[in-house]
Design an enzyme around this catalytic site. Structure first.
Site, PDB file in Angstrom:
ATOM      1  CG  HIS A 160     -44.976  41.755  44.976  1.00 54.39           C
ATOM      2  ND1 HIS A 160     -46.132  41.152  45.391  1.00 54.39           N
ATOM      3  CD2 HIS A 160     -44.359  40.854  44.182  1.00 54.39           C
ATOM      4  CE1 HIS A 160     -46.209  39.939  44.877  1.00 54.39           C
ATOM      5  NE2 HIS A 160     -45.148  39.725  44.126  1.00 54.39           N
TER       6      HIS A 160
HETATM    7  C1  UD1 Z   1     -40.220  38.111  43.032  1.00 52.02           C
HETATM    8  C2  UD1 Z   1     -40.779  37.163  41.983  1.00 52.02           C
HETATM    9  C3  UD1 Z   1     -42.298  37.154  42.084  1.00 52.02           C
HETATM   10  C4  UD1 Z   1     -42.757  36.813  43.484  1.00 52.02           C
HETATM   11  C5  UD1 Z   1     -42.061  37.706  44.503  1.00 52.02           C
HETATM   12  C6  UD1 Z   1     -42.373  37.210  45.905  1.00 52.02           C
HETATM   13  C7  UD1 Z   1     -39.576  36.915  39.839  1.00 52.02           C
HETATM   14  C8  UD1 Z   1     -39.521  37.351  38.426  1.00 52.02           C
HETATM   15  N1  UD1 Z   1     -40.423  37.597  40.643  1.00 52.02           N
HETATM   16  O1  UD1 Z   1     -40.731  39.396  42.761  1.00 52.02           O
HETATM   17  O2  UD1 Z   1     -42.811  36.168  41.195  1.00 52.02           O
HETATM   18  O3  UD1 Z   1     -44.141  36.999  43.568  1.00 52.02           O
HETATM   19  O4  UD1 Z   1     -40.642  37.674  44.318  1.00 52.02           O
HETATM   20  O5  UD1 Z   1     -42.287  38.243  46.831  1.00 52.02           O
HETATM   21  O6  UD1 Z   1     -38.882  36.011  40.228  1.00 52.02           O
HETATM   22  N2  UD1 Z   1     -35.459  44.063  46.608  1.00 52.02           N
HETATM   23  C9  UD1 Z   1     -34.962  44.530  47.787  1.00 52.02           C
HETATM   24  N3  UD1 Z   1     -34.635  43.627  48.760  1.00 52.02           N
HETATM   25  C10 UD1 Z   1     -34.790  42.283  48.609  1.00 52.02           C
HETATM   26  C11 UD1 Z   1     -35.295  41.812  47.386  1.00 52.02           C
HETATM   27  C12 UD1 Z   1     -35.618  42.709  46.401  1.00 52.02           C
HETATM   28  O7  UD1 Z   1     -34.807  45.734  47.968  1.00 52.02           O
HETATM   29  O8  UD1 Z   1     -34.484  41.535  49.550  1.00 52.02           O
HETATM   30  C13 UD1 Z   1     -35.822  45.049  45.553  1.00 52.02           C
HETATM   31  C14 UD1 Z   1     -34.718  45.239  44.516  1.00 52.02           C
HETATM   32  O9  UD1 Z   1     -34.735  46.566  44.126  1.00 52.02           O
HETATM   33  C15 UD1 Z   1     -35.194  44.372  43.355  1.00 52.02           C
HETATM   34  C16 UD1 Z   1     -36.706  44.476  43.475  1.00 52.02           C
HETATM   35  O10 UD1 Z   1     -36.976  44.563  44.861  1.00 52.02           O
HETATM   36  O11 UD1 Z   1     -34.717  44.794  42.125  1.00 52.02           O
HETATM   37  C17 UD1 Z   1     -37.451  43.281  42.891  1.00 52.02           C
HETATM   38  O12 UD1 Z   1     -37.000  42.065  43.449  1.00 52.02           O
HETATM   39  P1  UD1 Z   1     -37.152  40.699  42.614  1.00 52.02           P
HETATM   40  O13 UD1 Z   1     -36.768  39.548  43.434  1.00 52.02           O
HETATM   41  O14 UD1 Z   1     -36.504  40.847  41.292  1.00 52.02           O
HETATM   42  O15 UD1 Z   1     -38.716  40.657  42.296  1.00 52.02           O
HETATM   43  P2  UD1 Z   1     -39.982  40.679  43.251  1.00 52.02           P
HETATM   44  O16 UD1 Z   1     -40.904  41.766  42.850  1.00 52.02           O
HETATM   45  O17 UD1 Z   1     -39.579  40.608  44.670  1.00 52.02           O
HETATM   46  N1  UDP Z   2     -46.418  38.318  53.405  1.00 52.16           N
HETATM   47  C1  UDP Z   2     -45.850  38.660  54.627  1.00 52.16           C
HETATM   48  N2  UDP Z   2     -45.614  39.983  54.885  1.00 52.16           N
HETATM   49  C2  UDP Z   2     -45.919  40.976  54.014  1.00 52.16           C
HETATM   50  C3  UDP Z   2     -46.493  40.608  52.762  1.00 52.16           C
HETATM   51  C4  UDP Z   2     -46.712  39.272  52.490  1.00 52.16           C
HETATM   52  O1  UDP Z   2     -45.583  37.800  55.455  1.00 52.16           O
HETATM   53  O2  UDP Z   2     -45.682  42.147  54.327  1.00 52.16           O
HETATM   54  C5  UDP Z   2     -46.666  36.904  53.121  1.00 52.16           C
HETATM   55  C6  UDP Z   2     -48.096  36.575  52.768  1.00 52.16           C
HETATM   56  O3  UDP Z   2     -48.876  36.369  53.917  1.00 52.16           O
HETATM   57  C7  UDP Z   2     -47.928  35.333  51.908  1.00 52.16           C
HETATM   58  C8  UDP Z   2     -46.634  35.588  51.186  1.00 52.16           C
HETATM   59  O4  UDP Z   2     -45.916  36.556  51.971  1.00 52.16           O
HETATM   60  O5  UDP Z   2     -47.780  34.180  52.713  1.00 52.16           O
HETATM   61  C9  UDP Z   2     -46.891  36.135  49.819  1.00 52.16           C
HETATM   62  O6  UDP Z   2     -45.692  36.586  49.256  1.00 52.16           O
HETATM   63  P1  UDP Z   2     -45.611  37.667  48.097  1.00 52.16           P
HETATM   64  O7  UDP Z   2     -46.841  38.484  48.062  1.00 52.16           O
HETATM   65  O8  UDP Z   2     -44.316  38.359  48.281  1.00 52.16           O
HETATM   66  O9  UDP Z   2     -45.439  36.794  46.777  1.00 52.16           O
HETATM   67  P2  UDP Z   2     -46.434  35.947  45.852  1.00 52.16           P
HETATM   68  O10 UDP Z   2     -47.292  35.090  46.706  1.00 52.16           O
HETATM   69  O11 UDP Z   2     -47.199  36.920  45.025  1.00 52.16           O
HETATM   70  O12 UDP Z   2     -45.503  35.166  44.992  1.00 52.16           O
END
Ligand code: UD1
Ligand code: UDP
Length: 359
Positions: free
Chosen positions: A206
């Site tokens: 992601h």
């Molecule tokens: C964010 C966090 C990351 C964390 C992750 C957990 C930051 C900088 N990044 O990354 O540290 O590991 O969450 O999963 O805070 N989007 C959707 N639906 C949603 C949310 C997001 O479609 O409900 C799409 C949007 O296009 C958005 C993109 O995902 O621009 C990224 O979402 P964002 O929350 O900015 O970053 P993550 O990669 O999810």
């Molecule tokens: N996770 C989940 N479904 C998915 C992918 C991840 O429930 O399809 C859970 C995973 O088991 C873990 C958490 O989400 O508990 C991790 O989140 P993510 O990878 O989004 O963020 P990060 O830990 O890198 O911040």
């Protein structure tokens, strides 16, 4: 229970997961005010986890949504500050290293409200990652720093942070231990693309860096398709959209599906032959569940998983060449390691004790 509430802030998928046990533990001592920033808002990244893990509806939903780092952080900061000004919490608890963490932490310290950072002291030393900046800034102004490991705690002492440091262990371990009995067999998951008993790798990707260029994403998909076993990729919406744009959604032994719920995900990690990920949470869950892990990053803030032999890093730039041989080597290797580096799964109570000691 009376008195000023303790505010607990979260906003992304893994933060809702961790908040599930933090809210419960803190509610035994103080009135708890919950704040969901709305950084994640899709049902499959947000509400699903409330339902599965029994998290009550948040007291405040800030609806910040998706935006560039500056805009997203600014929205969290201004909206959280408004909530804190009204509610006057005794302290504000933030989790992890997201823009939600940073915004809520700054809002608290600017209002002179004691701020508690859960998951403090982690360092990847990669300045290019927004998360590394976020966690360092939050650590530098926190009043209480709850470290998930002895190494993270030692790092904070070395840096002479202002706040009090407590080695509490990792709250994600608490959540896993509590819910493991509810883990689902992959073949029972709706839409699971493989037959019962079929060997597979589970992959999650992601990071923004991966989808930044068509070349890197195409190379990554090629590397996953070239592996000697089926790969199931429950795709984050950002990755799903980027794959669709490039026409890379189907083909070969790579199976792309919707994000999984927590019970589905921990079941898949437990049963997988190997995990391939860029997620912080998934690296540790593989480590606790005894599943081999390959992390597509040049560094990790979860150093112990690598040092103990659970996790192998593959740089995203080298994935096209290195992923196949690394996965084959790990599949052929012995898969046992000590899994006590992040505490015993009692972090929620230890964090609560540390907050109480601060008062
Ligand atoms: C964010 C966090 C990351 C964390 C992750 C957990 C930051 C900088 N990044 O990354 O540290 O590991 O969450 O999963 O805070 N989007 C959707 N639906 C949603 C949310 C997001 O479609 O409900 C799409 C949007 O296009 C958005 C993109 O995902 O621009 C990224 O979402 P964002 O929350 O900015 O970053 P993550 O990669 O999810
Ligand atoms: N996770 C989940 N479904 C998915 C992918 C991840 O429930 O399809 C859970 C995973 O088991 C873990 C958490 O989400 O508990 C991790 O989140 P993510 O990878 O989004 O963020 P990060 O830990 O890198 O911040």
């Amino acid at each position: 229970m009376s008195g000023a509430p303790l505010a607990i802030c979260y906003g992304t998928r893994p933060q809702v997961i961790k908040a599930s046990m933090l809210i419960e533990a803190c509610a035994t001592r103080w009135p708890v005010l919950t704040v969901d920033t709305g950084q994640h808002y899709d049902y499959a990244l947000n509400q699903l986890f409330y339902e599965q893990l029994g998290v009550r509806k948040p007291d405040h939903f800030l609806e910040v949504g998706s935006a560039a780092h500056a805009v997203q952080t600014a929205h969290v900061l201004t909206r959280a500050a408004e909530v804190f000004e009204g509610a006057k919490p005794r302290a504000v608890v933030v989790i992890g290293d997201t823009n939600s963490t940073l915004g809520c932490a700054l809002a608290a310290v600017q209002l002179r409200i004691p701020m508690v950072h859960v998951e403090a002291g982690l360092r990847s030393n990669d300045r290019a990652m927004a998360e590394e900046i976020n966690r360092r800034v939050v650590d530098s102004v926190a009043d209480l720093l709850c470290a998930p490991s002895a190494a993270a705690s030692a790092q904070l002492e070395l840096e002479h942070q202002w706040g009090v440091v407590a080695n509490t262990g990792d709250i994600a371990h608490d959540v896993l231990r509590r819910n493991l009995a509810k883990a689902m067999a992959p073949a029972d998951v709706e839409g699971w693309p493989l037959a019962r008993g079929e060997k597979f790798a589970i992959a999650t990707l992601h990071r923004a860096e991966l989808t930044a260029s068509a070349e890197s994403l195409t190379a990554m998909v090629g590397a996953l398709r070239g592996l000697p076993l089926p790969v199931v990729l429950p795709a984050h919406p950002r990755v799903r959209a980027a794959l669709a744009k490039l026409g890379l959604e189907s083909g070969g032994m790579l199976h792309i599906m919707s994000p999984l719920g927590y019970f589905e995900m921990i079941g898949a990690i437990r049963e997988a032959a190997i995990v391939i990920t860029d997620s912080g949470g998934v690296q540790r869950e593989a480590y606790w569940l005894g599943t081999k892990c390959v992390t597509i990053r040049t560094e990790t803030e979860w150093h112990e998983t690598v040092a103990l032999g659970a996790n192998t890093l593959v740089s995203p730039e080298r994935a096209a060449v290195d992923l196949g041989p690394t996965v084959e080597k790990r599949l052929a290797s012995e898969g046992k390691w000590d899994n006590g580096a992040y505490g015993a799964g009692d972090a929620a109570v230890k964090i609560t004790d540390a907050i109480a000691a601060m008062e």
